[in-house]
Design a protein around this motif. Structure first.
Motif, PDB file in Angstrom:
ATOM      1  N   ASP A   1      40.431  41.021 -19.290  1.00 12.40           N
ATOM      2  CA  ASP A   1      39.526  42.003 -18.561  1.00 12.40           C
ATOM      3  C   ASP A   1      39.778  42.404 -17.195  1.00 12.40           C
ATOM      4  O   ASP A   1      39.070  42.624 -16.513  1.00 12.40           O
ATOM      5  CB  ASP A   1      38.159  41.458 -18.846  1.00 12.40           C
ATOM      6  CG  ASP A   1      37.752  41.587 -20.230  1.00 12.40           C
ATOM      7  OD1 ASP A   1      38.246  42.177 -20.939  1.00 12.40           O
ATOM      8  OD2 ASP A   1      36.875  40.634 -20.737  1.00 12.40           O
ATOM      9  N   SER A   2      41.079  42.001 -16.785  1.00 12.41           N
ATOM     10  CA  SER A   2      41.237  42.062 -15.153  1.00 12.41           C
ATOM     11  C   SER A   2      42.254  43.267 -15.108  1.00 12.41           C
ATOM     12  O   SER A   2      43.005  43.895 -15.970  1.00 12.41           O
ATOM     13  CB  SER A   2      41.888  40.903 -14.914  1.00 12.41           C
ATOM     14  OG  SER A   2      42.444  40.823 -13.289  1.00 12.41           O
ATOM     15  N   GLU A   3      42.368  43.797 -13.770  1.00  8.90           N
ATOM     16  CA  GLU A   3      43.211  44.627 -13.419  1.00  8.90           C
ATOM     17  C   GLU A   3      44.337  44.134 -12.598  1.00  8.90           C
ATOM     18  O   GLU A   3      45.193  44.888 -12.197  1.00  8.90           O
ATOM     19  CB  GLU A   3      42.364  46.003 -12.670  1.00  8.90           C
ATOM     20  CG  GLU A   3      41.647  46.690 -13.703  1.00  8.90           C
ATOM     21  CD  GLU A   3      40.775  47.705 -13.096  1.00  8.90           C
ATOM     22  OE1 GLU A   3      41.191  48.249 -11.933  1.00  8.90           O
ATOM     23  OE2 GLU A   3      39.888  48.196 -13.598  1.00  8.90           O
ATOM     24  N   GLU A   4      44.339  43.018 -12.039  1.00  8.68           N
ATOM     25  CA  GLU A   4      45.040  42.561 -11.073  1.00  8.68           C
ATOM     26  C   GLU A   4      45.947  41.189 -11.628  1.00  8.68           C
ATOM     27  O   GLU A   4      45.438  40.353 -12.295  1.00  8.68           O
ATOM     28  CB  GLU A   4      44.348  41.696  -9.941  1.00  8.68           C
ATOM     29  CG  GLU A   4      45.089  41.250  -8.885  1.00  8.68           C
ATOM     30  CD  GLU A   4      44.309  40.886  -7.630  1.00  8.68           C
ATOM     31  OE1 GLU A   4      44.619  39.760  -6.905  1.00  8.68           O
ATOM     32  OE2 GLU A   4      43.105  41.460  -7.375  1.00  8.68           O
ATOM     33  N   TRP A   5      47.551  41.524 -11.638  1.00 13.18           N
ATOM     34  CA  TRP A   5      48.206  40.474 -12.126  1.00 13.18           C
ATOM     35  C   TRP A   5      48.493  39.078 -10.997  1.00 13.18           C
ATOM     36  O   TRP A   5      48.146  39.606  -9.983  1.00 13.18           O
ATOM     37  CB  TRP A   5      49.409  41.090 -12.105  1.00 13.18           C
ATOM     38  CG  TRP A   5      49.808  41.987 -13.271  1.00 13.18           C
ATOM     39  CD1 TRP A   5      49.552  43.346 -13.320  1.00 13.18           C
ATOM     40  CD2 TRP A   5      50.289  41.812 -14.527  1.00 13.18           C
ATOM     41  NE1 TRP A   5      49.960  43.957 -14.294  1.00 13.18           N
ATOM     42  CE2 TRP A   5      50.553  42.919 -15.418  1.00 13.18           C
ATOM     43  CE3 TRP A   5      50.705  40.816 -15.065  1.00 13.18           C
ATOM     44  CZ2 TRP A   5      50.766  43.069 -16.622  1.00 13.18           C
ATOM     45  CZ3 TRP A   5      51.354  40.786 -16.547  1.00 13.18           C
ATOM     46  CH2 TRP A   5      51.201  41.917 -17.118  1.00 13.18           C
ATOM     47  N   ASP A   6      48.491  38.046 -11.682  1.00  9.60           N
ATOM     48  CA  ASP A   6      48.505  36.925 -10.991  1.00  9.60           C
ATOM     49  C   ASP A   6      49.910  36.599 -11.185  1.00  9.60           C
ATOM     50  O   ASP A   6      50.579  36.433 -12.351  1.00  9.60           O
ATOM     51  CB  ASP A   6      47.824  35.723 -11.564  1.00  9.60           C
ATOM     52  CG  ASP A   6      46.201  35.875 -11.371  1.00  9.60           C
ATOM     53  OD1 ASP A   6      45.981  36.409 -10.284  1.00  9.60           O
ATOM     54  OD2 ASP A   6      45.416  35.636 -12.187  1.00  9.60           O
ATOM     55  N   ALA A   7      50.539  36.233  -9.885  1.00 11.64           N
ATOM     56  CA  ALA A   7      52.155  35.789 -10.190  1.00 11.64           C
ATOM     57  C   ALA A   7      52.373  34.567  -9.541  1.00 11.64           C
ATOM     58  O   ALA A   7      51.628  33.864  -8.822  1.00 11.64           O
ATOM     59  CB  ALA A   7      52.927  36.833  -9.238  1.00 11.64           C
ATOM     60  N   ALA A   8      53.251  33.860 -10.341  1.00 15.96           N
ATOM     61  CA  ALA A   8      53.686  32.505  -9.927  1.00 15.96           C
ATOM     62  C   ALA A   8      55.126  32.151 -10.223  1.00 15.96           C
ATOM     63  O   ALA A   8      55.841  32.988 -10.766  1.00 15.96           O
ATOM     64  CB  ALA A   8      53.006  31.309 -10.553  1.00 15.96           C
ATOM     65  N   GLU A   9      55.658  31.221  -9.562  1.00 11.63           N
ATOM     66  CA  GLU A   9      57.042  30.879  -9.865  1.00 11.63           C
ATOM     67  C   GLU A   9      57.148  29.619 -10.823  1.00 11.63           C
ATOM     68  O   GLU A   9      56.225  28.790 -10.634  1.00 11.63           O
ATOM     69  CB  GLU A   9      57.807  30.420  -8.531  1.00 11.63           C
ATOM     70  CG  GLU A   9      58.255  31.479  -7.656  1.00 11.63           C
ATOM     71  CD  GLU A   9      59.272  32.466  -8.334  1.00 11.63           C
ATOM     72  OE1 GLU A   9      60.292  31.988  -8.988  1.00 11.63           O
ATOM     73  OE2 GLU A   9      58.961  33.631  -8.034  1.00 11.63           O
ATOM     74  N   ILE A  10      57.982  29.616 -11.791  1.00 13.20           N
ATOM     75  CA  ILE A  10      57.818  28.643 -12.861  1.00 13.20           C
ATOM     76  C   ILE A  10      59.262  28.074 -12.928  1.00 13.20           C
ATOM     77  O   ILE A  10      60.268  28.360 -12.373  1.00 13.20           O
ATOM     78  CB  ILE A  10      57.581  29.407 -14.292  1.00 13.20           C
ATOM     79  CG1 ILE A  10      58.741  29.959 -14.788  1.00 13.20           C
ATOM     80  CG2 ILE A  10      56.217  29.825 -14.229  1.00 13.20           C
ATOM     81  CD1 ILE A  10      58.796  30.248 -16.198  1.00 13.20           C
ATOM     82  N   THR A  11      59.053  26.666 -13.294  1.00  9.92           N
ATOM     83  CA  THR A  11      60.377  25.729 -13.624  1.00  9.92           C
ATOM     84  C   THR A  11      60.075  25.056 -14.785  1.00  9.92           C
ATOM     85  O   THR A  11      58.924  24.793 -14.995  1.00  9.92           O
ATOM     86  CB  THR A  11      60.835  24.743 -12.680  1.00  9.92           C
ATOM     87  OG1 THR A  11      59.540  23.998 -12.282  1.00  9.92           O
ATOM     88  CG2 THR A  11      61.141  25.493 -11.140  1.00  9.92           C
ATOM     89  N   LEU A  12      61.053  24.764 -15.599  1.00  9.30           N
ATOM     90  CA  LEU A  12      60.932  24.416 -16.970  1.00  9.30           C
ATOM     91  C   LEU A  12      62.043  23.437 -17.250  1.00  9.30           C
ATOM     92  O   LEU A  12      63.134  23.713 -17.070  1.00  9.30           O
ATOM     93  CB  LEU A  12      60.889  25.446 -17.974  1.00  9.30           C
ATOM     94  CG  LEU A  12      60.911  25.036 -19.544  1.00  9.30           C
ATOM     95  CD1 LEU A  12      59.376  24.661 -19.664  1.00  9.30           C
ATOM     96  CD2 LEU A  12      60.944  26.104 -20.512  1.00  9.30           C
ATOM     97  N   GLY A  13      61.727  22.287 -17.622  1.00  8.52           N
ATOM     98  CA  GLY A  13      62.662  21.225 -17.988  1.00  8.52           C
ATOM     99  C   GLY A  13      62.253  19.793 -17.868  1.00  8.52           C
ATOM    100  O   GLY A  13      61.077  19.551 -17.706  1.00  8.52           O
ATOM    101  N   GLU A  14      62.986  18.965 -18.532  1.00  2.87           N
ATOM    102  CA  GLU A  14      62.677  17.267 -18.590  1.00  2.87           C
ATOM    103  C   GLU A  14      60.860  17.526 -19.181  1.00  2.87           C
ATOM    104  O   GLU A  14      60.271  16.716 -18.968  1.00  2.87           O
ATOM    105  CB  GLU A  14      62.575  16.535 -17.270  1.00  2.87           C
ATOM    106  CG  GLU A  14      63.870  16.693 -16.750  1.00  2.87           C
ATOM    107  CD  GLU A  14      63.682  15.972 -15.211  1.00  2.87           C
ATOM    108  OE1 GLU A  14      62.881  15.366 -15.045  1.00  2.87           O
ATOM    109  OE2 GLU A  14      64.783  16.334 -14.667  1.00  2.87           O
ATOM    110  N   GLY A  15      60.820  18.127 -20.508  1.00  2.00           N
ATOM    111  CA  GLY A  15      59.663  17.940 -20.870  1.00  2.00           C
ATOM    112  C   GLY A  15      58.193  18.634 -20.226  1.00  2.00           C
ATOM    113  O   GLY A  15      57.133  18.425 -20.769  1.00  2.00           O
ATOM    114  N   GLN A  16      58.543  19.431 -19.374  1.00  5.75           N
ATOM    115  CA  GLN A  16      57.626  19.888 -18.520  1.00  5.75           C
ATOM    116  C   GLN A  16      57.526  21.512 -17.868  1.00  5.75           C
ATOM    117  O   GLN A  16      58.739  21.739 -17.864  1.00  5.75           O
ATOM    118  CB  GLN A  16      56.985  18.939 -17.366  1.00  5.75           C
ATOM    119  CG  GLN A  16      58.057  19.025 -16.252  1.00  5.75           C
ATOM    120  CD  GLN A  16      57.466  17.847 -15.058  1.00  5.75           C
ATOM    121  OE1 GLN A  16      56.909  16.982 -15.413  1.00  5.75           O
ATOM    122  NE2 GLN A  16      58.209  17.938 -13.965  1.00  5.75           N
ATOM    123  N   LEU A  17      56.400  21.922 -17.625  1.00  3.41           N
ATOM    124  CA  LEU A  17      56.542  23.110 -17.313  1.00  3.41           C
ATOM    125  C   LEU A  17      55.688  23.230 -15.877  1.00  3.41           C
ATOM    126  O   LEU A  17      54.493  22.619 -15.709  1.00  3.41           O
ATOM    127  CB  LEU A  17      55.700  24.257 -18.143  1.00  3.41           C
ATOM    128  CG  LEU A  17      55.336  25.803 -17.595  1.00  3.41           C
ATOM    129  CD1 LEU A  17      56.442  26.456 -17.318  1.00  3.41           C
ATOM    130  CD2 LEU A  17      54.349  26.446 -18.561  1.00  3.41           C
TER     131      LEU A  17
END
Length: 79
Positions: free
Chosen positions: A48-64
């Protein structure tokens, strides 16, 4: 001193939708939305939102790890 434990589950679907649920003391709240990934930049739009939330991700060693200007969240993969 009481420690509250929360279980957070993100389900990212191939069709660009996601569901996120948070369970605390057997009470669960679920939200849905849309997601897109450009390299390591994850953008999420709540249903129900009009605004995107942005973030940087890293994935590895069984975690996000999801990090933006306000916070860094570390999620461990459920067995």
């Amino acid at each position: 001193m009481a420690i509250e434990v929360a279980v957070v589950v993100f389900e990212f679907n191939e069709d660009g939708t996601y569901a996120s649920s948070v369970t605390v003391e057997s009470e669960t709240k679920t939200v849905n939305g849309t997601w897109k990934l450009d390299g390591t930049s994850l953008s999420m739009l709540l249903e129900d939102s009009e605004e995107w939330d942005a973030a940087e991700i890293t994935l590895g060693e069984g975690q996000l790890v999801i990090a933006n200007e306000e916070e860094t969240l570390v999620f461990k993969r459920a067995e």
